[in-house]
Design a protein around this motif. Structure first.
Motif, PDB file in Angstrom:
ATOM      1  N   TYR A  84      42.554  32.490  25.761  1.00  0.00           N
ATOM      2  CA  TYR A  84      41.873  33.658  25.194  1.00  0.00           C
ATOM      3  C   TYR A  84      42.480  34.950  25.736  1.00  0.00           C
ATOM      4  CZ  TYR A  84      38.380  37.191  24.272  1.00  0.00           C
ATOM      5  OH  TYR A  84      37.772  38.342  23.880  1.00  0.00           O
ATOM      6  N   HIS A  85      42.747  34.991  27.040  1.00  0.00           N
ATOM      7  CA  HIS A  85      43.348  36.184  27.634  1.00  0.00           C
ATOM      8  C   HIS A  85      44.718  36.472  27.018  1.00  0.00           C
ATOM      9  CE1 HIS A  85      40.822  36.049  31.582  1.00  0.00           C
ATOM     10  NE2 HIS A  85      40.196  36.682  30.606  1.00  0.00           N
ATOM     11  N   VAL A  86      45.524  35.451  26.848  1.00  0.00           N
ATOM     12  CA  VAL A  86      46.856  35.643  26.256  1.00  0.00           C
ATOM     13  C   VAL A  86      46.728  36.145  24.827  1.00  0.00           C
ATOM     14  CG1 VAL A  86      48.941  34.428  25.484  1.00  0.00           C
ATOM     15  CG2 VAL A  86      48.005  33.994  27.768  1.00  0.00           C
ATOM     16  N   ARG A  87      45.846  35.535  24.041  1.00  0.00           N
ATOM     17  CA  ARG A  87      45.660  35.965  22.650  1.00  0.00           C
ATOM     18  C   ARG A  87      45.133  37.399  22.588  1.00  0.00           C
ATOM     19  NH1 ARG A  87      41.997  36.817  18.929  1.00  0.00           N
ATOM     20  NH2 ARG A  87      40.252  36.192  20.197  1.00  0.00           N
ATOM     21  N   ARG A  88      44.194  37.702  23.452  1.00  0.00           N
ATOM     22  CA  ARG A  88      43.606  39.056  23.467  1.00  0.00           C
ATOM     23  C   ARG A  88      44.655  40.095  23.845  1.00  0.00           C
ATOM     24  NH1 ARG A  88      40.169  42.985  22.956  1.00  0.00           N
ATOM     25  NH2 ARG A  88      38.692  43.574  24.583  1.00  0.00           N
ATOM     26  N   TYR A  89      45.518  39.772  24.815  1.00  0.00           N
ATOM     27  CA  TYR A  89      46.528  40.730  25.233  1.00  0.00           C
ATOM     28  C   TYR A  89      47.625  40.894  24.182  1.00  0.00           C
ATOM     29  CZ  TYR A  89      49.173  43.636  28.379  1.00  0.00           C
ATOM     30  OH  TYR A  89      49.819  44.705  28.938  1.00  0.00           O
ATOM     31  N   LEU A  90      47.975  39.817  23.505  1.00  0.00           N
ATOM     32  CA  LEU A  90      49.001  39.908  22.464  1.00  0.00           C
ATOM     33  C   LEU A  90      48.504  40.667  21.241  1.00  0.00           C
ATOM     34  CD1 LEU A  90      50.626  36.371  22.608  1.00  0.00           C
ATOM     35  CD2 LEU A  90      51.541  38.531  23.494  1.00  0.00           C
ATOM     36  N   ASN A  91      47.193  40.663  20.998  1.00  0.00           N
ATOM     37  CA  ASN A  91      46.610  41.357  19.845  1.00  0.00           C
ATOM     38  C   ASN A  91      45.947  42.677  20.226  1.00  0.00           C
ATOM     39  OD1 ASN A  91      47.364  39.270  18.139  1.00  0.00           O
ATOM     40  ND2 ASN A  91      45.491  38.141  18.546  1.00  0.00           N
ATOM     41  N   ARG A  92      46.348  43.259  21.325  1.00  0.00           N
ATOM     42  CA  ARG A  92      45.751  44.513  21.778  1.00  0.00           C
ATOM     43  C   ARG A  92      46.223  45.674  20.920  1.00  0.00           C
ATOM     44  NH1 ARG A  92      48.985  47.320  26.210  1.00  0.00           N
ATOM     45  NH2 ARG A  92      51.089  46.571  25.816  1.00  0.00           N
ATOM     46  N   PRO A  93      45.524  46.816  20.976  1.00  0.00           N
ATOM     47  CA  PRO A  93      45.976  47.995  20.223  1.00  0.00           C
ATOM     48  C   PRO A  93      47.320  48.487  20.752  1.00  0.00           C
ATOM     49  CG  PRO A  93      43.790  48.353  21.176  1.00  0.00           C
ATOM     50  CD  PRO A  93      44.269  47.038  21.657  1.00  0.00           C
ATOM     51  N   VAL A  94      48.056  49.160  19.902  1.00  0.00           N
ATOM     52  CA  VAL A  94      49.347  49.701  20.310  1.00  0.00           C
ATOM     53  C   VAL A  94      49.091  50.833  21.308  1.00  0.00           C
ATOM     54  CG1 VAL A  94      51.430  50.858  19.521  1.00  0.00           C
ATOM     55  CG2 VAL A  94      50.376  49.104  18.108  1.00  0.00           C
ATOM     56  N   MET A  95      49.636  50.650  22.519  1.00  0.00           N
ATOM     57  CA  MET A  95      49.425  51.627  23.587  1.00  0.00           C
ATOM     58  C   MET A  95      50.731  51.822  24.338  1.00  0.00           C
ATOM     59  SD  MET A  95      45.675  50.247  24.835  1.00  0.00           S
ATOM     60  CE  MET A  95      46.083  50.441  26.500  1.00  0.00           C
ATOM     61  N   GLY A  99      47.277  47.318  29.349  1.00  0.00           N
ATOM     62  CA  GLY A  99      45.829  47.390  29.257  1.00  0.00           C
ATOM     63  C   GLY A  99      45.344  46.968  27.885  1.00  0.00           C
ATOM     64  N   LEU A 100      44.038  46.932  27.727  1.00  0.00           N
ATOM     65  CA  LEU A 100      43.415  46.496  26.470  1.00  0.00           C
ATOM     66  C   LEU A 100      42.638  47.592  25.775  1.00  0.00           C
ATOM     67  CD1 LEU A 100      41.845  43.070  27.487  1.00  0.00           C
ATOM     68  CD2 LEU A 100      43.848  43.437  26.088  1.00  0.00           C
ATOM     69  N   TYR A 101      42.205  48.576  26.512  1.00  0.00           N
ATOM     70  CA  TYR A 101      41.200  49.500  25.999  1.00  0.00           C
ATOM     71  C   TYR A 101      41.830  50.831  25.600  1.00  0.00           C
ATOM     72  CZ  TYR A 101      38.597  45.909  28.348  1.00  0.00           C
ATOM     73  OH  TYR A 101      38.131  44.688  28.757  1.00  0.00           O
ATOM     74  N   ASP A 102      41.635  51.194  24.345  1.00  0.00           N
ATOM     75  CA  ASP A 102      42.160  52.430  23.789  1.00  0.00           C
ATOM     76  C   ASP A 102      41.032  53.459  23.746  1.00  0.00           C
ATOM     77  OD1 ASP A 102      43.716  54.290  22.484  1.00  0.00           O
ATOM     78  OD2 ASP A 102      43.435  53.383  20.503  1.00  0.00           O
ATOM     79  N   PRO A 103      41.217  54.638  24.345  1.00  0.00           N
ATOM     80  CA  PRO A 103      40.131  55.626  24.388  1.00  0.00           C
ATOM     81  C   PRO A 103      39.678  56.109  23.008  1.00  0.00           C
ATOM     82  CG  PRO A 103      41.910  56.251  25.874  1.00  0.00           C
ATOM     83  CD  PRO A 103      42.374  55.066  25.110  1.00  0.00           C
TER      84      PRO A 103
END
Length: 144
Positions: A84-95, A99-103
């Motif tokens: 889940y962590h790998v999938r979540r990090y690969l599908n993160r917003p473009v930054m 990190g994962l969180y876009d302001p």
């Protein structure tokens, strides 16, 4: 009663899981502060994003240690969260940084609610894992 590599792995996992529990609590508090408008999204994302990769790295590290001492049940228990962590990090917003969180999107009610639930689920997983590692550490120390 012998101190084996497996016992060392469980002791290390206990210590590192305590840090992961702290990270999960920090995440829950941070999203609650966002929900109540106590802090602004840029400051919260700047404090949360540096914790993402260490959290993932710690979890992968002790899972690899368990793989090295053939603790297959423990590896199987940890594998879904790592996936889940790998999938979540690969599908993160473009930054621009890690990190994962876009302001700009974190204040969206759906994303904020999802991130809050994710923090609670991780906290529960890490707490259950902590007591499982404690049990297994005692079992390994007494048995071998």
């Amino acid at each position: 009663m012998a101190f084996t590599f497996t016992a060392f792995c469980y002791i290390l996992a206990l210590i590192l899981t305590a840090f992961l529990i702290f990270f999960a609590i920090w995440q829950i508090i941070a999203f609650d502060e966002l929900k109540t408008d106590y802090k602004n999204p840029i400051d919260q994302c700047n404090s949360l994003n540096p914790l993402v990769l260490p959290e993932y790295g710690i979890h992968i590290f002790f899972t690899v240690l368990f793989l090295g001492c053939y603790e297959w049940v423990t590896v199987i228990i940890n594998a879904p969260l790592i996936a889940y962590h790998v999938r979540r990090y690969l599908n993160r917003p473009v930054m621009s940084g890690p990190g994962l969180y876009d302001p700009t999107t974190i204040m969206n009610a759906d994303i904020l609610s999802f991130s809050m639930k994710e923090g609670w689920v991780k906290l529960i997983f890490y707490l259950v894992s902590f007591f499982y590692y404690l049990y297994r550490m005692i079992y390994v120390l007494v048995t071998y």
